[in-house]
Design an enzyme around this catalytic site. Structure first.
Site, PDB file in Angstrom:
ATOM      1  N   LYS A 131     -46.876 -26.217 -21.709  1.00 46.11           N
ATOM      2  CA  LYS A 131     -45.648 -26.502 -22.478  1.00 46.11           C
ATOM      3  C   LYS A 131     -45.980 -27.177 -23.798  1.00 46.11           C
ATOM      4  CE  LYS A 131     -43.312 -24.306 -20.850  1.00 46.11           C
ATOM      5  NZ  LYS A 131     -44.066 -23.507 -19.999  1.00 46.11           N
ATOM      6  N   ARG A 181     -26.447 -14.676 -23.215  1.00 48.42           N
ATOM      7  CA  ARG A 181     -26.556 -15.004 -21.774  1.00 48.42           C
ATOM      8  C   ARG A 181     -27.354 -13.933 -21.049  1.00 48.42           C
ATOM      9  NH1 ARG A 181     -22.608 -18.696 -19.977  1.00 48.42           N
ATOM     10  NH2 ARG A 181     -22.552 -17.792 -17.904  1.00 48.42           N
ATOM     11  N   HIS A 214     -67.062 -35.435 -14.812  1.00 48.24           N
ATOM     12  CA  HIS A 214     -68.107 -34.383 -14.835  1.00 48.24           C
ATOM     13  C   HIS A 214     -68.169 -33.682 -16.188  1.00 48.24           C
ATOM     14  CE1 HIS A 214     -68.763 -34.952 -10.567  1.00 48.24           C
ATOM     15  NE2 HIS A 214     -67.450 -34.879 -10.388  1.00 48.24           N
ATOM     16  N   GLU A 270     -47.848 -24.764 -26.151  1.00 48.90           N
ATOM     17  CA  GLU A 270     -47.192 -23.570 -26.706  1.00 48.90           C
ATOM     18  C   GLU A 270     -46.011 -23.904 -27.612  1.00 48.90           C
ATOM     19  OE1 GLU A 270     -45.294 -20.782 -24.017  1.00 48.90           O
ATOM     20  OE2 GLU A 270     -44.867 -22.350 -22.578  1.00 48.90           O
ATOM     21  N   LYS A 307     -41.348 -13.723 -25.614  1.00 48.12           N
ATOM     22  CA  LYS A 307     -40.769 -14.115 -24.321  1.00 48.12           C
ATOM     23  C   LYS A 307     -41.299 -13.214 -23.204  1.00 48.12           C
ATOM     24  CE  LYS A 307     -38.320 -16.360 -21.424  1.00 48.12           C
ATOM     25  NZ  LYS A 307     -38.858 -17.688 -21.019  1.00 48.12           N
TER      26      LYS A 307
HETATM   27  C1  AGP Z   1     -44.578 -19.682 -20.458  1.00 50.20           C
HETATM   28  O1  AGP Z   1     -43.836 -20.708 -21.074  1.00 50.20           O
HETATM   29  C2  AGP Z   1     -44.813 -18.506 -21.403  1.00 50.20           C
HETATM   30  N1  AGP Z   1     -43.586 -18.001 -21.889  1.00 50.20           N
HETATM   31  C3  AGP Z   1     -45.727 -17.451 -20.776  1.00 50.20           C
HETATM   32  O2  AGP Z   1     -46.891 -18.082 -20.304  1.00 50.20           O
HETATM   33  C4  AGP Z   1     -45.102 -16.678 -19.598  1.00 50.20           C
HETATM   34  O3  AGP Z   1     -44.980 -17.531 -18.489  1.00 50.20           O
HETATM   35  C5  AGP Z   1     -46.025 -15.511 -19.250  1.00 50.20           C
HETATM   36  O4  AGP Z   1     -46.097 -14.649 -20.364  1.00 50.20           O
HETATM   37  C6  AGP Z   1     -45.541 -14.710 -18.031  1.00 50.20           C
HETATM   38  O5  AGP Z   1     -44.288 -14.131 -18.309  1.00 50.20           O
HETATM   39  P1  AGP Z   1     -43.443 -13.534 -17.084  1.00 50.20           P
HETATM   40  O6  AGP Z   1     -43.166 -14.660 -16.164  1.00 50.20           O
HETATM   41  O7  AGP Z   1     -42.220 -12.951 -17.714  1.00 50.20           O
HETATM   42  O8  AGP Z   1     -44.309 -12.483 -16.424  1.00 50.20           O
END
Ligand code: AGP
Length: 609
Positions: free
Chosen positions: A485, A27, A504, A488, A604
């Site tokens: 989404k 969590r 275009h 990735e 992440k």
């Molecule tokens: C989005 O799904 C990705 N995990 C990635 O684009 C992320 O949004 C980006 O690395 C920015 O991360 P942050 O919001 O923690 O700065």
């Protein structure tokens, strides 16, 4: 989204609650603590940092405490420090409490308590709640009665757990919006903020409901309502495996977090819209600053960048406030032209993205005001911005950002309304916006009911070689997030454009097995989108259109039509359209056997340039 645990029974209570906290680690947290009865006092041990830090100082815990409560904190009020960690005492250290949620009126309560000579050692709303309960806990009053009376003075979302020196075999807990579950054992009973913490000890679980108060001793559990009336105990047998339980029964954190979004809409607005219909953003710049700002620069990466585009759309359409959006990685090297009266807004779920942090530091060197829109309290970006608005979305575990995105966009909506409120911008119907924002939880819940339809589309198109995401206005920005989404987590090539751009050049890519998903939620420009749909159809492309429930034309135009609820504002309509796009990406990835929560090559939080 803190972790909460409590145990009363013959086992070593400290070991049990520490183990329960470990099962809630997913969590997310930034500090942790335990309270237990040790001879003639309540012993509280708490530490900032990971659970292992608490473990190091617990080594001298009593050999056999029969009752303990424990907490892993996801900071909302006050940074992640030892002092702010839970549990917290009341004034005379006769009770200790732990808390998950936000007490909206804690400042008013604290002022009154300080006026009556109460002293506080932390910045938390929780310690205030402890003193409020302690003040009701007079001689002869049972702990549950003191809690029942005290919570009537609290406003906000909370799960509170209380133990007392004078009733050593009793734990009292109360639920109001934040989750609490009870575990029924044999000669022992326990509680937690989530089911995984209970399963090694019992599978007989009671999910507490709103405003219920539970009284636990090792012999029994009682439930009463807000008026003190006894309630029946109806346990549920949980047969999840423990690993699945950490995801709330969902197969992936991503799907769990997609489905958490209605709740997140409530969390984002908690404490930010008062009973007079005014937007309240604590600790934000003074009104004079909002009246001086002549430009906004939004700087972010990935999904956060897409949220920034939605912010731009709203600031310019509603406030006529010039706004630019920059990729953090480009901002610093582009030698940006920044007005001294501009505001730089940094959007970041993790608050640790190095590209964004570096851009923030450049703005500070240039003495530009900086505002963070961040999810993780205590993160670098939130600490280094002049001001920060926390998205309050709770920990987002899946690499693919979903609930953080919708939370970020909603913060932009609240911020735009706040500016409109300060500047008295004509034409911004703040009351109508607040009313529609107040419906976003139920509207998102409606969108989630589309999942079976989306799953069928995923089955039909899971092998598509290319997917276009197209729209106009705010739909174009949501299309970019939907494309990210699918890219990735399902590794499917996508192209995202304003729909009018197809002719275009990109139209050359359309063949009979290429899918185009059109966002067409704005009735004012829907007919233009229909023309773009027909351009793609004429080249044999497959069409999925997302429109609102009142659109009767689209069924005659597009092969597949997804209908989302309609709101009064096209900005909110567009935001709702992200739900089917998140679900589409999830189900395509799942059908293709992709590693959904940890997609290849990605992290992440990207703490490298
Ligand atoms: C989005 O799904 C990705 N995990 C990635 O684009 C992320 O949004 C980006 O690395 C920015 O991360 P942050 O919001 O923690 O700065």
């Amino acid at each position: 989204m803190c972790g909460i645990a409590g145990y009363v029974g013959p086992k070593n209570a400290v070991d049990v609650v520490f183990d329960q906290l470990k099962r809630l680690e997913y969590r997310g947290y930034d500090s942790a603590g335990i309270a237990y009865l040790d001879g003639g006092s309540i012993q509280v041990t708490k530490k900032a940092g990971k659970l292992s830090e608490l473990g190091k100082v617990l080594h001298d815990s009593p050999k056999h405490a029969e009752l303990a409560i424990a907490h892993s904190r996801w900071a909302t009020h006050g940074g992640p420090t030892d002092e702010n960690a839970h549990p917290h005492y009341d004034r005379f250290e006769r009770i200790a409490i732990i808390h998950n949620g936000i007490i909206e009126n804690y400042l008013e309560l604290k002022q009154d308590l300080v006026a009556h000579s109460h002293k506080f050692s932390s910045q938390t709303d929780t310690e205030v709640a402890a003193h409020v309960i302690g003040r009701e806990y007079t001689d002869g009053v049972p702990l549950e009665e003191a809690v029942r009376k005290a919570v009537k003075k609290l406003r906000g979302a909370y799960a509170l757990v209380v133990m007392s020196l004078s009733e050593p075999g009793k734990i009292v807990c109360v639920r109001n919006s934040s989750p609490l579950v009870l575990g029924i054992g044999i000669g022992e009973n326990m509680l937690a903020s989530d089911i995984p913490a209970l399963l090694p000890y019992t599978r007989e679980v009671v999910i507490m409901e709103e405003n219920q108060i539970a009284i636990l001793t090792k012999e029994r559990i009682r439930l009463i309502d807000g008026d003190g009336k006894e309630l029946a105990i109806e346990p549920t047998h949980i047969d999840w495996d423990i690993d699945a339980a950490e995801r709330g029964g969902y197969e992936h954190f991503m799907r769990k977090e997609i489905h958490e979004q209605p709740q997140v809409m409530r969390q984002v607005t908690t404490g930010r819209i008062d009973e007079k219909g005014k937007i309240r953003l604590e600790g934000i710049f003074g009104d004079h600053v909002w009246n001086e700002i002549d430009r906004v620069n939004i700087i972010a990466c990935g999904t956060a960048y897409h949220a920034g585009l939605m912010g731009k759309h709203l600031f310019e359409s509603a406030l006529r406030l010039p706004t630019d959006v920059y990729f953090s990685s480009e901002f610093r090297y582009g030698d940006p032209v920044l007005s001294p009266k501009s505001l730089a807004i940094f959007v970041s779920q993790s608050g640790e993205t190095l590209d964004s942090l570096a851009a923030l530091r450049l703005c500070k060197q240039r003495r530009i005001r900086t505002l963070g829109i961040v999810n993780v309290v205590g993160s670098a970006i939130s600490r280094e911005c002049d001001r920060t608005i926390f998205t309050q979305a709770g920990p987002e575990i899946s690499v693919a950002s979903t609930k953080a995105y919708t939370a970020q966009v909603m913060v932009f909506a609240l911020l735009a309304l706040y500016i409109a409120q300060v500047q008295e911008v004509p034409g911004v119907r703040i009351d109508e916006w607040i009313s529609e924002i107040g419906r976003m939880d139920e509207l998102m819940a409606e969108c989630l009911k589309l999942e079976p339809q989306i799953e069928k589309l995923a089955e039909e198109y899971k092998d598509m070689p290319l997917c276009f995401f197209l729209g106009r206005g705010a739909d174009a920005f949501v299309a970019m997030e939907g494309a990210l989404k699918l890219k990735e987590i399902a590794y499917i090539p996508t192209q995202e454009y304003p729909a009018g751009e197809m002719k275009h050049g990109p139209l050359a890519l359309v063949t009979e097995n290429v899918v185009s998903i059109f966002g067409a939620t704005d009735p004012n420009i829907r007919d233009k989108v229909v023309s773009n749909i027909k351009e793609v159809q004429a080249r044999g492309g497959r069409i999925i259109a997302i429109t609102t429930s009142e659109d009767e034309l689209m069924d005659q135009v597009a092969e597949h039509v997804i209908k989302i609820p309609k709101t009064k504002f096209e900005f909110l309509n567009a935001l709702l359209a992200i739900i089917p796009l998140q679900l589409f990406a999830y189900h395509v990835a799942k059908l293709n056997g992709c590693d959904i929560d940890q997609p290849r090559n990605l992290a992440k939080s990207v703490t490298v340039e």
